[in-house]
Design a protein around this motif. Sequence first.
Motif, PDB file in Angstrom:
ATOM      1  N   GLU A  95      56.995  19.401  46.309  1.00  0.00           N
ATOM      2  CA  GLU A  95      56.854  20.739  46.880  1.00  0.00           C
ATOM      3  C   GLU A  95      55.661  21.459  46.259  1.00  0.00           C
ATOM      4  O   GLU A  95      55.488  21.454  45.045  1.00  0.00           O
ATOM      5  CB  GLU A  95      58.139  21.543  46.616  1.00  0.00           C
ATOM      6  CG  GLU A  95      58.110  22.950  47.131  1.00  0.00           C
ATOM      7  CD  GLU A  95      58.330  23.051  48.638  1.00  0.00           C
ATOM      8  OE1 GLU A  95      58.083  24.135  49.169  1.00  0.00           O
ATOM      9  OE2 GLU A  95      58.723  22.055  49.273  1.00  0.00           O
ATOM     10  N   GLU A  96      54.826  22.075  47.102  1.00  0.00           N
ATOM     11  CA  GLU A  96      53.726  22.877  46.588  1.00  0.00           C
ATOM     12  C   GLU A  96      54.239  24.291  46.375  1.00  0.00           C
ATOM     13  O   GLU A  96      54.793  24.917  47.272  1.00  0.00           O
ATOM     14  CB  GLU A  96      52.547  22.886  47.561  1.00  0.00           C
ATOM     15  CG  GLU A  96      51.333  23.591  47.000  1.00  0.00           C
ATOM     16  CD  GLU A  96      50.090  23.414  47.856  1.00  0.00           C
ATOM     17  OE1 GLU A  96      49.013  23.788  47.382  1.00  0.00           O
ATOM     18  OE2 GLU A  96      50.189  22.915  48.986  1.00  0.00           O
ATOM     19  N   ILE A  97      54.068  24.800  45.166  1.00  0.00           N
ATOM     20  CA  ILE A  97      54.589  26.104  44.778  1.00  0.00           C
ATOM     21  C   ILE A  97      53.410  26.994  44.437  1.00  0.00           C
ATOM     22  O   ILE A  97      52.508  26.584  43.712  1.00  0.00           O
ATOM     23  CB  ILE A  97      55.516  25.971  43.554  1.00  0.00           C
ATOM     24  CG1 ILE A  97      56.605  24.940  43.843  1.00  0.00           C
ATOM     25  CG2 ILE A  97      56.107  27.307  43.188  1.00  0.00           C
ATOM     26  CD1 ILE A  97      57.285  24.434  42.600  1.00  0.00           C
ATOM     27  N   TYR A  98      53.403  28.212  44.958  1.00  0.00           N
ATOM     28  CA  TYR A  98      52.329  29.162  44.697  1.00  0.00           C
ATOM     29  C   TYR A  98      52.804  30.178  43.670  1.00  0.00           C
ATOM     30  O   TYR A  98      53.893  30.727  43.779  1.00  0.00           O
ATOM     31  CB  TYR A  98      51.893  29.855  45.990  1.00  0.00           C
ATOM     32  CG  TYR A  98      51.308  28.866  46.966  1.00  0.00           C
ATOM     33  CD1 TYR A  98      49.977  28.499  46.869  1.00  0.00           C
ATOM     34  CD2 TYR A  98      52.091  28.288  47.957  1.00  0.00           C
ATOM     35  CE1 TYR A  98      49.438  27.579  47.745  1.00  0.00           C
ATOM     36  CE2 TYR A  98      51.561  27.363  48.836  1.00  0.00           C
ATOM     37  CZ  TYR A  98      50.230  27.009  48.727  1.00  0.00           C
ATOM     38  OH  TYR A  98      49.687  26.094  49.582  1.00  0.00           O
ATOM     39  N   LEU A  99      51.970  30.422  42.668  1.00  0.00           N
ATOM     40  CA  LEU A  99      52.328  31.289  41.557  1.00  0.00           C
ATOM     41  C   LEU A  99      51.222  32.283  41.286  1.00  0.00           C
ATOM     42  O   LEU A  99      50.063  32.002  41.531  1.00  0.00           O
ATOM     43  CB  LEU A  99      52.527  30.456  40.278  1.00  0.00           C
ATOM     44  CG  LEU A  99      53.413  29.229  40.379  1.00  0.00           C
ATOM     45  CD1 LEU A  99      53.228  28.367  39.158  1.00  0.00           C
ATOM     46  CD2 LEU A  99      54.850  29.655  40.519  1.00  0.00           C
ATOM     47  N   ASP A 100      51.605  33.420  40.728  1.00  0.00           N
ATOM     48  CA  ASP A 100      50.592  34.331  40.230  1.00  0.00           C
ATOM     49  C   ASP A 100      50.583  34.235  38.709  1.00  0.00           C
ATOM     50  O   ASP A 100      51.386  33.532  38.111  1.00  0.00           O
ATOM     51  CB  ASP A 100      50.829  35.768  40.713  1.00  0.00           C
ATOM     52  CG  ASP A 100      52.122  36.372  40.194  1.00  0.00           C
ATOM     53  OD1 ASP A 100      52.768  35.768  39.326  1.00  0.00           O
ATOM     54  OD2 ASP A 100      52.479  37.466  40.660  1.00  0.00           O
ATOM     55  N   GLU A 101      49.657  34.925  38.092  1.00  0.00           N
ATOM     56  CA  GLU A 101      49.453  34.784  36.650  1.00  0.00           C
ATOM     57  C   GLU A 101      50.671  35.224  35.848  1.00  0.00           C
ATOM     58  O   GLU A 101      50.970  34.657  34.806  1.00  0.00           O
ATOM     59  CB  GLU A 101      48.218  35.564  36.216  1.00  0.00           C
ATOM     60  CG  GLU A 101      47.743  35.153  34.851  1.00  0.00           C
ATOM     61  CD  GLU A 101      46.282  35.463  34.629  1.00  0.00           C
ATOM     62  OE1 GLU A 101      45.894  35.488  33.459  1.00  0.00           O
ATOM     63  OE2 GLU A 101      45.538  35.673  35.593  1.00  0.00           O
ATOM     64  N   SER A 102      51.417  36.208  36.344  1.00  0.00           N
ATOM     65  CA  SER A 102      52.585  36.673  35.589  1.00  0.00           C
ATOM     66  C   SER A 102      53.637  35.577  35.477  1.00  0.00           C
ATOM     67  O   SER A 102      54.288  35.444  34.444  1.00  0.00           O
ATOM     68  CB  SER A 102      53.190  37.924  36.236  1.00  0.00           C
ATOM     69  OG  SER A 102      53.727  37.627  37.511  1.00  0.00           O
ATOM     70  N   LEU A 103      53.800  34.763  36.514  1.00  0.00           N
ATOM     71  CA  LEU A 103      54.747  33.650  36.438  1.00  0.00           C
ATOM     72  C   LEU A 103      54.247  32.581  35.476  1.00  0.00           C
ATOM     73  O   LEU A 103      55.031  31.985  34.738  1.00  0.00           O
ATOM     74  CB  LEU A 103      54.975  33.040  37.819  1.00  0.00           C
ATOM     75  CG  LEU A 103      55.824  33.871  38.768  1.00  0.00           C
ATOM     76  CD1 LEU A 103      55.826  33.252  40.158  1.00  0.00           C
ATOM     77  CD2 LEU A 103      57.240  34.016  38.255  1.00  0.00           C
ATOM     78  N   LEU A 104      52.953  32.351  35.478  1.00  0.00           N
ATOM     79  CA  LEU A 104      52.403  31.348  34.566  1.00  0.00           C
ATOM     80  C   LEU A 104      52.556  31.783  33.116  1.00  0.00           C
ATOM     81  O   LEU A 104      52.826  30.973  32.237  1.00  0.00           O
ATOM     82  CB  LEU A 104      50.926  31.108  34.879  1.00  0.00           C
ATOM     83  CG  LEU A 104      50.654  30.408  36.205  1.00  0.00           C
ATOM     84  CD1 LEU A 104      49.173  30.384  36.476  1.00  0.00           C
ATOM     85  CD2 LEU A 104      51.226  29.016  36.210  1.00  0.00           C
ATOM     86  N   ASP A 105      52.392  33.082  32.870  1.00  0.00           N
ATOM     87  CA  ASP A 105      52.517  33.603  31.511  1.00  0.00           C
ATOM     88  C   ASP A 105      53.926  33.432  30.961  1.00  0.00           C
ATOM     89  O   ASP A 105      54.125  33.403  29.754  1.00  0.00           O
ATOM     90  CB  ASP A 105      52.115  35.078  31.464  1.00  0.00           C
ATOM     91  CG  ASP A 105      50.621  35.276  31.678  1.00  0.00           C
ATOM     92  OD1 ASP A 105      49.861  34.297  31.503  1.00  0.00           O
ATOM     93  OD2 ASP A 105      50.214  36.400  32.030  1.00  0.00           O
ATOM     94  N   GLU A 106      54.916  33.314  31.853  1.00  0.00           N
ATOM     95  CA  GLU A 106      56.295  33.107  31.403  1.00  0.00           C
ATOM     96  C   GLU A 106      56.490  31.714  30.821  1.00  0.00           C
ATOM     97  O   GLU A 106      57.463  31.459  30.140  1.00  0.00           O
ATOM     98  CB  GLU A 106      57.268  33.331  32.556  1.00  0.00           C
ATOM     99  CG  GLU A 106      57.350  34.775  32.990  1.00  0.00           C
ATOM    100  CD  GLU A 106      58.276  34.983  34.176  1.00  0.00           C
ATOM    101  OE1 GLU A 106      59.080  34.069  34.480  1.00  0.00           O
ATOM    102  OE2 GLU A 106      58.200  36.055  34.785  1.00  0.00           O
TER     103      GLU A 106
END
Length: 166
Positions: A95-106
Amino acid sequence: MNLTEKTAYLKGLLEGLNLKKDSDEGKLFNAIIDVLDDMAASVSDMDEELDVINEELDAIGEELTDVEDALLYDDEDEDEEDDDIYSVICPTCGEEIYLDESLLDEGGIKCPACGEELEFDFSGEDDEDCGCGRRHHHSHGCGHHHHDYGCGCDCEEEDDEEEEQE
């Protein structure tokens, strides 16, 4: 005149007829007046409850308008920042999942498709620019935020083409 007042008026008219309460007609009219009195009281209670409900509904409508304004229009007042969107491919289900920086920072998320825990570790990686116009944080060719799965942009292919031309 409201219903309660009209029912009281009818009671007065009935008393003015001087019907005996024990007569068949007196019993019938008294029963009708009693039913009308009960109905008038019920309608009056419902009117009061409806007024309270309408006031609460108006308050909810105003709060909803405030929320809509905050969500839809506050962004116009702020500096127009475009949040970077990054893609991650789940190694379990693809599955391709799209994230923003706030999710990556978690530091990680669960794949919404299969529930696999995906972790992100960018410690020691510098920001890089692969030329695709996105900001990147690691050095696996394109530098997109992901967990060692291709970013989907053509930056790796462009790097390979440049190397072949040299």
